[in-house]
Write a protein that holds these residues in place. Structure first.
Motif, PDB file in Angstrom:
ATOM      1  N   SER A   1     -10.925  -0.437  -1.726  1.00 35.87           N
ATOM      2  CA  SER A   1     -11.858  -0.127  -0.563  1.00 35.87           C
ATOM      3  C   SER A   1     -12.653   1.606  -0.976  1.00 35.87           C
ATOM      4  O   SER A   1     -12.666   1.287  -2.141  1.00 35.87           O
TER       5      SER A   1
ATOM      6  N   HIS B   1      -3.837   5.663  -5.831  1.00 32.15           N
ATOM      7  CA  HIS B   1      -4.919   5.648  -6.294  1.00 32.15           C
ATOM      8  C   HIS B   1      -6.217   5.970  -7.336  1.00 32.15           C
ATOM      9  O   HIS B   1      -5.517   6.847  -8.056  1.00 32.15           O
TER      10      HIS B   1
ATOM     11  N   ASP C   1       0.341   1.835   3.925  1.00 32.90           N
ATOM     12  CA  ASP C   1      -0.672   3.110   3.064  1.00 32.90           C
ATOM     13  C   ASP C   1       0.430   4.177   2.938  1.00 32.90           C
ATOM     14  O   ASP C   1       0.030   5.329   3.998  1.00 32.90           O
TER      15      ASP C   1
ATOM     16  N   HIS D   1     -13.901   4.646   0.092  1.00 30.73           N
ATOM     17  CA  HIS D   1     -13.687   6.248   0.959  1.00 30.73           C
ATOM     18  C   HIS D   1     -14.446   6.906   0.958  1.00 30.73           C
ATOM     19  O   HIS D   1     -14.988   8.277   0.927  1.00 30.73           O
TER      20      HIS D   1
ATOM     21  N   GLU E   1      -4.518   1.681  -6.109  1.00 27.77           N
ATOM     22  CA  GLU E   1      -6.180   1.540  -4.612  1.00 27.77           C
ATOM     23  C   GLU E   1      -7.615   1.999  -5.821  1.00 27.77           C
ATOM     24  O   GLU E   1      -7.352   2.701  -5.909  1.00 27.77           O
TER      25      GLU E   1
ATOM     26  N   HIS F   1      -7.886  -0.893   4.774  1.00 29.62           N
ATOM     27  CA  HIS F   1      -8.418  -0.700   5.553  1.00 29.62           C
ATOM     28  C   HIS F   1     -10.358  -0.333   5.611  1.00 29.62           C
ATOM     29  O   HIS F   1     -10.924  -0.080   5.905  1.00 29.62           O
TER      30      HIS F   1
ATOM     31  N   HIS G   1       0.480  -1.420   0.169  1.00 28.97           N
ATOM     32  CA  HIS G   1      -0.310  -0.239  -0.263  1.00 28.97           C
ATOM     33  C   HIS G   1       0.597   1.039  -0.035  1.00 28.97           C
ATOM     34  O   HIS G   1       1.448   1.798   0.944  1.00 28.97           O
TER      35      HIS G   1
HETATM   36 ZN   LIG Z   1      -7.095   3.606   1.465  1.00 26.88          ZN
END
Ligand SMILES: [Zn+2]
Ligand SMILES: [Zn+2]
Length: 283
Positions: free
Chosen positions: A107, A39, A242, A109, A80, A166, A7
């Motif tokens: 993920s 991202h 991360d 968000h 991600e 996460h 990550h």
């Molecule tokens: Zn994230």
């Protein structure tokens, strides 16, 4: 010692360092396997993901770095990717890029409608988070949290990403139980039910060590009480910092490793020669 990090952000998205600087930091930290995971672009305006027009450059840069550093570290090109609760889906563009990636993190968000530019984020600020719950759930925190974990389950069931990112990001702006109390039985039940459904898929649970670096006191994702619950269900794990800067490349790795061992985990999963393999913890 933990030898991997899957990550890793860079200046392609909201990280501060270049891909190459992150790779060099990984080598300096003694990592043997590193995944780059910017991202993925979102289907609406934002200032924190990669831009769609940069995808080719990103993949090319990773290809070149793999060659340049082949003798020092194994590199993997990932992203991600966001799953959207309102769509119960990832973006169409993400689906076309998925086959070109070495691995994926998925993920959540966002919350609420992602069809316009008035999006609320779970991890942008406490105000924005709260505003989203007011706007889309009439302030019903519990309804949102249940929707969130059902979204996580759907994401894993539909796409079986390599890594679930996460899982409890919703605690990032929950200081002083602003939104919910993690000790509440309904919350823990919601999480357990989610873990029940994730168990048995091929998705690895990410142990995400980067949270404290950005907001001290948040801890790790998942929260400590969840690790024994995951172990009970034999949910396999992997590791991610991360990392948004070189200083975060192995942030709180030793603490994470010690706690995982304490909870009875003996191994975590790493990419070796392009395949996921179990790696012993604590060596
Ligand atoms: Zn994230
Ligand atoms: Zn991230």
């Amino acid at each position: 010692m933990l030898l991997a990090n899957y990550h890793v952000h860079s200046d392609y998205c909201d990280g501060t360092n270049s891909l190459e600087e992150m790779v060099q930091a990984g080598i300096a930290a003694g990592l043997t396997s590193l995944g780059l995971s910017s991202h993925f672009p979102l289907p609406f305006t934002n200032d924190w993901t990669m831009k769609a027009e940069n995808i080719e450059n990103y993949l090319n840069d990773i290809k070149n770095l793999k060659e340049k550093y082949a003798l020092q570290i194994e590199l993997y090109g990932g992203m991600e990717i966001d799953f959207f609760i309102d769509r119960q889906d990832i973006s169409d563009l993400a689906k076309t890029v998925l086959p070109r990636l070495d691995y994926t993190i998925m993920s959540i968000h966002t919350l609420g409608k992602t069809t316009d530019d008035d999006v609320s984020y779970i991890d942008e600020s406490q105000q924005d988070f709260k505003r989203g719950i007011e706007k889309y759930y009439q302030g019903d925190n519990q309804a949102f949290i249940k929707d969130y974990y059902q979204g996580i389950e759907k994401m894993v069931k539909i796409f079986e990403p390599d890594i679930l990112g996460h899982i409890d990001l919703i605690k990032k702006y929950n200081q002083n139980n602003y939104i919910f109390d993690e000790n509440d039985p309904w919350y823990q039940e919601t999480v357990r039910a989610c873990l029940d459904r994730i168990a048995g898929t091929k998705t690895l649970m990410e142990i995400n060590t980067g949270a404290n670096m950005r907001i001290p006191g948040v801890g790790r994702y998942p929260s400590d009480w969840m690790i024994p619950e995951m172990k009970k269900r034999n949910i396999p794990i992997t590791i991610g910092g991360d990392s948004h800067s070189v200083g975060g490349i192995i942030y709180e790795y030793n603490q994470a490793e010690a706690y995982l061992a304490e909870c009875g985990y003996h191994e975590y999963w790493v990419l070796k020669k392009g395949r996921w393999e179990a790696q012993p913890l604590g060596v």
